[in-house]
Design a protein around this motif. Sequence first.
Motif, PDB file in Angstrom:
ATOM      1  N   VAL B  21     -31.923 -54.942  20.973  1.00  0.00           N
ATOM      2  CA  VAL B  21     -32.909 -54.093  20.342  1.00  0.00           C
ATOM      3  C   VAL B  21     -33.246 -54.561  18.920  1.00  0.00           C
ATOM      4  O   VAL B  21     -34.325 -54.266  18.403  1.00  0.00           O
ATOM      5  CB  VAL B  21     -32.399 -52.635  20.365  1.00  0.00           C
ATOM      6  N   PRO B  25     -38.193 -53.771  19.850  1.00  0.00           N
ATOM      7  CA  PRO B  25     -38.021 -52.458  20.455  1.00  0.00           C
ATOM      8  C   PRO B  25     -38.129 -52.560  21.967  1.00  0.00           C
ATOM      9  O   PRO B  25     -38.997 -53.266  22.484  1.00  0.00           O
ATOM     10  CB  PRO B  25     -39.183 -51.654  19.883  1.00  0.00           C
ATOM     11  N   VAL B  31     -33.763 -52.408  28.862  1.00  0.00           N
ATOM     12  CA  VAL B  31     -32.408 -52.693  28.393  1.00  0.00           C
ATOM     13  C   VAL B  31     -31.445 -52.711  29.566  1.00  0.00           C
ATOM     14  O   VAL B  31     -30.660 -53.651  29.737  1.00  0.00           O
ATOM     15  CB  VAL B  31     -31.940 -51.648  27.356  1.00  0.00           C
ATOM     16  N   MET B  46     -27.060 -45.626  24.656  1.00  0.00           N
ATOM     17  CA  MET B  46     -28.153 -45.594  23.684  1.00  0.00           C
ATOM     18  C   MET B  46     -28.212 -44.254  22.971  1.00  0.00           C
ATOM     19  O   MET B  46     -28.544 -44.189  21.783  1.00  0.00           O
ATOM     20  CB  MET B  46     -29.482 -45.919  24.388  1.00  0.00           C
ATOM     21  N   ILE B  55     -30.099 -46.576  16.149  1.00  0.00           N
ATOM     22  CA  ILE B  55     -31.420 -46.834  16.696  1.00  0.00           C
ATOM     23  C   ILE B  55     -32.280 -45.595  16.604  1.00  0.00           C
ATOM     24  O   ILE B  55     -31.798 -44.483  16.429  1.00  0.00           O
ATOM     25  CB  ILE B  55     -31.409 -47.396  18.151  1.00  0.00           C
ATOM     26  N   TYR B  65     -39.565 -46.373  23.214  1.00  0.00           N
ATOM     27  CA  TYR B  65     -39.047 -47.629  22.716  1.00  0.00           C
ATOM     28  C   TYR B  65     -37.968 -47.416  21.662  1.00  0.00           C
ATOM     29  O   TYR B  65     -38.176 -46.688  20.694  1.00  0.00           O
ATOM     30  CB  TYR B  65     -40.178 -48.491  22.167  1.00  0.00           C
ATOM     31  N   GLU B  67     -35.702 -48.717  18.714  1.00  0.00           N
ATOM     32  CA  GLU B  67     -35.854 -49.679  17.628  1.00  0.00           C
ATOM     33  C   GLU B  67     -34.567 -49.677  16.809  1.00  0.00           C
ATOM     34  O   GLU B  67     -34.049 -48.612  16.494  1.00  0.00           O
ATOM     35  CB  GLU B  67     -37.019 -49.170  16.764  1.00  0.00           C
TER      36      GLU B  67
END
Lengths: 112, 112
Positions: B21, B25, B31, B46, B55, B65, B67
């Motif tokens: 990441v 993004p 992922v 995540m 993130i 998304y 980031e």
Amino acid sequence: MRRDVFQAIADPTRRAILSMVAEQPLNVNTVSENFDVSRAAIYKHMKILIECGLIDVKQQGRERYAEAKLQKLSEVNDWIQQYKQFWEAKLDSLEAYLEKLKTERNNDNRNK
Amino acid sequence: MRRDVFQAIADPTRRAILSMVAEQPLNVNTVSENFDVSRAAIYKHMKILIECGLIDVKQQGRERYAEAKLQKLSEVNDWIQQYKQFWEAKLDSLEAYLEKLKTERNNDNRNK
DNA sequence: ATTAAATGAAACCTTTTGGTTTCACAAATG
DNA sequence: CATTTGTGAAACCAAAAGGTTTCATTTAAT
């Protein structure tokens, strides 16, 4: 047992133990006096630190002094360094922004 | 839920996610395609990274998304830096020792 | 010789972690 | 409109983590 450095330093108690032992070698009892969990619990934490190479033990009579061996932390350091630019870039531009603000304020004052 | 940065980066899967990441993004599906565990498992990792601020998520239609926001890593960096001297000192003296060896070897050769 | 101290390890317990499958829902597409 | 796609979250599970009490052993001290 995973037992890598990243996992070893994930626990706050183990980080606290490391910081104590970094100053001077200490035995399990002395270390555990500074925490409110049992000696056995502290012993287990120290065992993990030993197993991943962050501390080393020297026997002296019936006591065993744990000594910090922090070279292994360089592994974490290396991992972190590859990302340093990401957060420093952000800080730099914040700094530049603040600097710009300051300059503008000075100009305003000058024009009063 | 403890959810501090040290614990977040303790898991190798989460470190791998971060490194993906950090480049660009990506959404959860993309992922998770790069791992052999389920999307749900990656989603949970995540979520942990989100909860500890490593993130950030931007919604775009039905996709989200993720980031990288690596500033929080500076916390780990700060902790590590206080110990840097400990392992660098050791490396320095090793270097000095090797240098000394080299010099001595040169002298030996010169006296042959 | 006894007793006390320091330690390592086992047995056990509870909570957390990392994973799964499944379901519901909103957004894009045929 | 019907269907596919991307997502979040729940229910559940096994293993790991962090803790406890207890016991055996070795070394020091009385």
